[in-house]
Design an enzyme around this catalytic site. Structure first.
Site, mmCIF file in Angstrom:
data_model
loop_
_atom_site.group_PDB
_atom_site.id
_atom_site.type_symbol
_atom_site.label_atom_id
_atom_site.label_comp_id
_atom_site.label_asym_id
_atom_site.label_seq_id
_atom_site.Cartn_x
_atom_site.Cartn_y
_atom_site.Cartn_z
ATOM 1 C CG HIS A 1 -2.530 -2.433 9.495
ATOM 2 N ND1 HIS A 1 -2.448 -1.604 8.407
ATOM 3 C CD2 HIS A 1 -1.808 -3.548 9.176
ATOM 4 C CE1 HIS A 1 -1.694 -2.178 7.470
ATOM 5 N NE2 HIS A 1 -1.311 -3.360 7.910
ATOM 6 C CB CYS B 1 -4.253 -1.483 5.668
ATOM 7 S SG CYS B 1 -5.344 -0.804 6.946
ATOM 8 C CD GLN C 1 -1.119 0.004 3.734
ATOM 9 O OE1 GLN C 1 -1.422 -1.106 4.133
ATOM 10 N NE2 GLN C 1 -1.544 1.124 4.327
ATOM 11 C CG ASN D 1 1.332 -5.994 6.907
ATOM 12 O OD1 ASN D 1 0.433 -5.225 6.572
ATOM 13 N ND2 ASN D 1 2.125 -5.758 7.935
#
Length: 453
Positions: free
Chosen positions: A373, A81, A75, A394
């Site tokens: 997040h 996210c 990102q 992630n």
């Protein structure tokens, strides 16, 4: 004791007096370990000093159930996210249908529509609250962050349902989609200026306010076009699969593309949270005032459940072959270079000789935690029917952890994970029925309305 003496005693410690300052200095100097820690931390990052190497080296990164065989996304300098995690969930089935090893939907396309929809959502909230003082707590909350990057699961679903999706090739990243600060700065000023104007027109009625809203949105549209490009209404879709066979679907709209390549029934997913505050009963649904991005979309609603059920449902989904979208407070007890999270990874209590005793409920109540997040669970290590570790995709690129895939211990999950998205059919019948009850409405500033970015 006279009132004067009582007042004197009550006020004795209000100010930092020379006697008190001397006392604190002596307390610090009396313990050699304080000087040792001072010498260490003034020359070394405190996390390097506080790191418990026994825990770090004791974390095995292998898991018994492992789904991912694709590349991690990035990102970059944006707060997308929640969007990346949602699209990463959907791209698994899309890649399988396309017969390719790796595939990405356009994150820039969804960002464009989120910003434009969110601008409208914000301005409508301003119209609705324009009879309140500008320092009213709700109005102040709205003005504090009129168009940030963060979001929640339901907001992701609302965008896909209304605007569809496109492949990354149809609307690739731009400088501003990967680094949103400058664009957001312009948008924030335009929207706060628009809020001022809408509030000044409150006496003229809603019709006049919405006429001006149209002018503000036209300016927002220009800013988005300049920074992000123009979202395609149609595009030619053709590709080569992993066996080098050529395919062509022809010209598609974003809605047609989503209908063809989204393999999960998004309307069947529900949002579960773990909110252990006494004011948040388990088994009840909640919503947060003015939380959302698409006006007239279904409201952001979540069901509060116990942490053991959150873990069980996440584990069951992964064992069943499906990754899980989740939200957490990401930077608590995190070691980025190793790509790990553990609830006791850093021994700050020993470094500072100070207790850290707040539990999850107290941290929520006292503004020490909230969801910050969103990511994707892609693996779990199951021992005797219970999860021990979790593998996480992630959206911070491939440089850290296992090429962008991190390891979370189950202790960290319990302390710092807040939210998951699962199929309604996975819930026990009594909780599935609870989804049909009217939600408890929380104020706009409640921490459970935090946006993951």
């Amino acid at each position: 004791m006279t009132h004067a003496n009582a007042d004197s005693r009550r006020n004795a410690d209000r100010s930092l007096t020379p006697d008190q300052l001397e006392y604190f200095d002596k307390e610090f100097a009396a313990r050699p370990v304080n000087r040792l820690m001072q010498n260490a931390v003034t020359r070394t990052p405190v996390d390097d000093v506080a790191l418990d190497r026994r825990i770090l080296t004791g974390i095995d990164h292998s898991v018994s159930h492992h789904l991912d065989d694709w590349k991690a996304t990035n990102q970059k300098q944006s707060g997308r996210c929640w969007m990346f995690a949602g699209l990463n969930l959907l791209r698994v089935g899309a890649a399988q249908k396309l017969g390719v090893r790796d595939f990405e939907f356009s994150q820039n396309y969804l960002l464009w529509w989120d910003k434009f929809e969110r601008a409208n959502h914000f301005l409508e909230a301003i119209v609705e609250t324009s009879d309140r003082d500008v320092d009213d707590r709700t109005v102040a909350h709205l003005l504090a962050d009129p168009i940030g990057d963060g979001g929640q699961w339901n907001m992701f679903v609302a965008l896909v349902a209304k605007h569809g999706l496109v492949p990354k090739s149809a609307m690739p990243e731009t400088d501003s989609s990967s680094a949103t600060r400058a664009m957001n700065r312009a948008l924030e000023t335009l929207l706060r200026q628009g809020a001022r104007d809408l509030r000044e027109r409150a006496g003229e009625g809603v019709v006049a306010q919405r006429e001006h809203k149209r002018e503000v949105l036209a300016a927002v549209h220009r800013v988005l076009g300049i920074h992000l490009g123009t979202p395609p209404k149609r595009f030619l879709w053709q590709w080569e699969d992993k066996d080098r066979r050529f395919h062509r679907d022809g010209w598609l709209t974003p809605a047609q593309f989503a209908a063809s390549y989204v393999q999960l029934p998004l309307d069947e997913y529900v949002c579960l949270v773990h909110d252990p505050r006494e004011s948040s009963p388990v088994g009840r649904t909640f919503t947060v005032e003015y939380l959302g991005n698409v006006v007239d979309a279904p409201p952001v609603v979540y069901l509060n459940v116990g942490m053991e059920l959150v873990k069980q449902l996440a584990m069951d989904a992964i064992v069943g072959g499906e990754p899980v979208w989740f939200g957490c407070d990401v930077k608590k007890m995190m070691r980025a270079d190793a790509g790990v999270w553990d609830a006791a990874l850093f021994d700050y209590a020993s470094v500072y000789d100070a207790p850290f005793t707040m539990d999850k409920a107290a941290r929520l109540l006292h503004h020490d935690t909230q969801m910050t997040h969103a990511m994707l669970f892609t693996g779990v290590d199951v021992v005797d029917g219970s999860p021990r570790r979790w593998r996480v995709e992630n959206s911070w690129g491939e440089e850290k952890a296992d090429k962008g895939f991190w390891t979370m211990t189950d202790s960290w999950f319990g302390e710092h994970v807040f939210e998951i998205a699962v199929r309604r059919s996975a819930l026990p019948p009594e909780l599935a029925a609870a989804l049909d009850r009217p939600p408890i409405v929380l104020p706009a500033w409640d921490p459970m309305g935090a946006l993951a970015d």
